[in-house]
Design an enzyme around this catalytic site. Structure first.
Site, PDB file in Angstrom:
ATOM      1  N   LYS A 190      -4.667  -0.046  -3.008  1.00 33.80           N
ATOM      2  CA  LYS A 190      -5.767  -0.597  -2.704  1.00 33.80           C
ATOM      3  C   LYS A 190      -6.545   0.460  -1.814  1.00 33.80           C
ATOM      4  O   LYS A 190      -6.172   1.429  -1.372  1.00 33.80           O
ATOM      5  CB  LYS A 190      -5.161  -1.787  -1.351  1.00 33.80           C
ATOM      6  CG  LYS A 190      -4.696  -1.196  -0.334  1.00 33.80           C
ATOM      7  CD  LYS A 190      -4.456  -2.018   0.988  1.00 33.80           C
ATOM      8  CE  LYS A 190      -3.871  -1.332   2.332  1.00 33.80           C
ATOM      9  NZ  LYS A 190      -3.785  -2.276   3.413  1.00 33.80           N
ATOM     10  N   THR A 198      -4.690 -10.677   9.794  1.00 31.64           N
ATOM     11  CA  THR A 198      -5.625 -11.757   9.492  1.00 31.64           C
ATOM     12  C   THR A 198      -5.055 -12.151   8.069  1.00 31.64           C
ATOM     13  O   THR A 198      -5.371 -13.517   7.609  1.00 31.64           O
ATOM     14  CB  THR A 198      -7.171 -11.304   9.111  1.00 31.64           C
ATOM     15  OG1 THR A 198      -6.990 -10.183   8.068  1.00 31.64           O
ATOM     16  CG2 THR A 198      -7.659 -10.831  10.627  1.00 31.64           C
ATOM     17  N   ASP A 232       0.760  -1.199   0.160  1.00 30.90           N
ATOM     18  CA  ASP A 232      -0.064   0.016  -0.131  1.00 30.90           C
ATOM     19  C   ASP A 232       0.988   1.192   0.118  1.00 30.90           C
ATOM     20  O   ASP A 232       2.282   1.172   0.206  1.00 30.90           O
ATOM     21  CB  ASP A 232      -0.795   0.007   1.199  1.00 30.90           C
ATOM     22  CG  ASP A 232      -0.344  -0.024   2.628  1.00 30.90           C
ATOM     23  OD1 ASP A 232       0.729   0.638   2.637  1.00 30.90           O
ATOM     24  OD2 ASP A 232      -0.555  -1.040   3.341  1.00 30.90           O
TER      25      ASP A 232
END
Length: 326
Positions: free
Chosen positions: A201, A234, A178
């Site tokens: 993103k 995650t 990013d």
């Protein structure tokens, strides 16, 4: 003559919480000291008790605790450990936080939000910390939240040198997942002599951990791409970024990150990803199922870096000199 002179020498004492004892033992071994025996347990209602088995009076004390899950428990334990040292008349207290909890909450994105990273710094100062030593903060500005010295260590030399030994540098492209990681990725480029690419993103501000990858800026076709990030939680962001690189013709993708948080669905996402290797440091303990089942996971030890910094602090040396080559 007025006053009293002392001929005593400085004394380093090394303390560890219960969050990540393996890393503490490694750092202590690198320093050539033992971890101070500590009695620590939880009462039936969850309250934490800490008592050191040796006197800390007049010592330069270093307290290591990585903020892993359950994160709030370990933060509280570290605060209690600092308070115990303050009340034990320690000469100085340096808090070692390999992974700084709440670092992603470093600013207000919208109204009525907290700045929790600042709160953690305030709590450490209030409990008695004189100095913070940490590794790869989510943003550099967090250093300014603590009213005292902050030694900010970098895992870049460790990670970049490992990748540089494994990959043909003629085919290597460093990729930022990013816009916020571009500055770090640029340092990787300087160290490895590789070009830079960026995955653009957009994150859903109303849904945690939801990311939409839009496009890749830079040449990645036929290249071995190294995605560099500070943490993987995650795994959604990094796996989506890897998919975008493969969609744009990348030959292979390696993912590196300082902190392997690896919570929730991370284990399944990493196992099912086309990424050939995930490289982390051991600032956080690796979940058991991943360390056993994921053969494409590599964990490098950050202990020598932390130990070198501790030694420089204790001997009134220069922590910055450890990274001057960057």
């Amino acid at each position: 003559m007025t006053g009293i002179k002392t001929t005593g020498e400085k004394k380093l004492m090394f303390f560890s919480g219960r969050a990540h004892p393996e890393l503490a033992e490694e750092v202590a071994q690198q320093l050539g000291v033992g971890v101070v025996p500590t009695k620590a347990f939880d009462f039936a209602n969850g309250e934490i008790y800490v008592r050191y088995q040796e006197s800390a009076r007049g010592a330069d004390c270093f307290v290591i605790q990585s903020h892993t899950a359950p994160i709030n428990q370990w933060i509280m334990e570290q605060l209690i450990m600092i308070d115990a040292l303050k009340r034990a008349s320690a000469r100085s207290i340096t808090v070692i936080v390999p992974f700084y909890g709440y670092a992603r909450q470093d600013k207000k994105h919208r109204g009525r939000e907290p700045i929790s990273a600042r709160l953690i710094a305030d709590l450490m100062k209030t409990s008695g910390a004189d100095r913070i030593l940490t590794v790869d903060l989510h943003t550099d500005q967090i250093q300014g939240f603590f009213d005292g010295p902050v030694d900010h260590l970098f895992a870049l030399p460790l990670l970049a040198d490992y990748v540089g030994r494994k990959v043909d540098r003629e085919k290597l492209t460093v990729v930022s997942p990013d816009a916020g990681r571009v500055r770090v990725a640029d340092r990787w480029c300087d160290r490895l002599g590789a070009p830079l690419a960026i995955v653009h993103k957009r994150r859903d501000k109303d849904v945690a951990n939801q990311v939409t990858v839009h496009e890749v800026v830079g040449e990645v076709r036929g290249r071995v791409c190294v995605l560099v990030d500070d943490m993987i939680d995650t795994g959604g962001t990094i796996c989506a970024a890897a998919d975008a690189l493969f969609a744009h013709g990348a030959e292979d993708v390696i993912v590196t990150a300082t902190h392997g948080v690896l919570s929730g669905p991370a284990a399944d996402r990493l196992k099912n990803s086309r990424v050939s290797e995930f490289v982390f440091t051991n600032t956080l303990p690796t979940p058991g199922e991943l360390s056993r089942d994921l053969d494409k996971l590599t964990v490098l030890s950050i202990a020598p870096t932390i130990a070198s910094a501790v030694r420089e602090v204790f001997e009134d040396g220069s922590v910055t000199s450890l990274f001057d080559e960057q």
